[in-house]
Write a protein that holds these residues in place. Sequence first.
Motif, PDB file in Angstrom:
ATOM      1  N   UNK A  34     -43.702  12.520 -13.208  1.00  0.00           N
ATOM      2  CA  UNK A  34     -44.330  12.442 -11.890  1.00  0.00           C
ATOM      3  C   UNK A  34     -44.511  13.814 -11.248  1.00  0.00           C
ATOM      4  N   UNK A  35     -43.563  14.696 -11.494  1.00  0.00           N
ATOM      5  CA  UNK A  35     -43.640  16.052 -10.934  1.00  0.00           C
ATOM      6  C   UNK A  35     -44.920  16.757 -11.424  1.00  0.00           C
ATOM      7  N   UNK A  36     -45.191  16.640 -12.724  1.00  0.00           N
ATOM      8  CA  UNK A  36     -46.390  17.292 -13.291  1.00  0.00           C
ATOM      9  C   UNK A  36     -47.657  16.661 -12.723  1.00  0.00           C
ATOM     10  N   UNK A  37     -47.628  15.332 -12.549  1.00  0.00           N
ATOM     11  CA  UNK A  37     -48.819  14.629 -12.042  1.00  0.00           C
ATOM     12  C   UNK A  37     -49.074  15.029 -10.585  1.00  0.00           C
ATOM     13  N   UNK A  38     -48.001  15.077  -9.771  1.00  0.00           N
ATOM     14  CA  UNK A  38     -48.151  15.445  -8.357  1.00  0.00           C
ATOM     15  C   UNK A  38     -48.651  16.884  -8.241  1.00  0.00           C
TER      16      UNK A  38
END
Length: 294
Positions: free
Chosen positions: A68-72
């Motif tokens: 999720x960190x990479x997507x955000x």
Amino acid sequence: MSNIAFIGLGNMGGPMAINLVKKGHHVIGFDLSHSASEALIAAGGQTSDSAITAAKDADVVISMLPSGKHVAELYSEEFISQLKPDTLIIDSSTIDAVTARSVAQMAASKGCKMIDAPVSGGTAGAQAGTLTFIVGGPTKDYEKARPILKCMGQNIFHAGDSGAGQVAKICNNMLLAIHMIGTSEAINLGVRHGLEPKILSEIMQKSSGRNWSLEVYNPYPGVMENAPSSRAYSGGFAVDLMTKDLGLAAEAGLETRTSTPLGNAALNLYRIWSEAGNGTSDFSSIIQFLNKHQ
Ligand code: NAD
């Protein structure tokens, strides 16, 4: 045919992007690692030196990133503002539903559309184009994405509104971790009692212990020549990614006061196995943990 930007060309994203090229789409890929892009170029796709260069003229942007960190970080306000109006964003990474919903809201506020579409089926499914897609988002966006998803997968499900695809996916992966550990325990026990792992696996495949880990992803080396266990647990679904998914399942359990005792046990076993230096090995390597700790 569509202009597609594909961000994240790793174990899953690489073969998925190649399948889109094979179906005649114009694909521009981007990955932080240059070596990840080589196979896409060899297959007739293009690559770019930044995510926004790949995405700014695309009709569809697909992402397949670790967490999720990479997507955000990718889908910042600045990034989405530079996309064409009406661009369809398909995020196929496995992430938390909260991040998926917040990216979808930001996309909508900028005149774009975003669905969460995590996958099941592993690297073999990504290569063969037989993945299962589990979509969350409005029906009209799901219908628009379907023909694209069909180029990479066989079964396309609409789980519900934004974030629902991610919830369904973590339920599935929690179950996957539990039956992989159970399968490993059973094979290990049989082998310790002198049974041949292949024969024991065949017996259980035709008995009530039958499950996906036994049928297509046997954790014991040499039982299935195409499984990661037969190539030193490389090139599959990393222990760290499974640990991440089990963490998402545990958080989802806390949010709704739902007990997931076996999911929590699986999370702890995978965390210990990762911390012992096995984070990049395939998740079926958990059978070695059982072997080494008896
Ligand atoms: P991977 O680590 O092989 O690939 C991820 C790729 O993303 C890497 O090549 C990395 O360099 C790239 N990347 C990271 N940040 C980036 C950025 N900001 N811009 C561009 N590229 C970036 O992981 P994977 O196995 O392909 O898994 C991807 C996702 O799919 C994960 O969310 C995982 O949980 C999920 N998934 C994996 C499997 C599997 O069997 N491997 C199965 C189903 C779902």
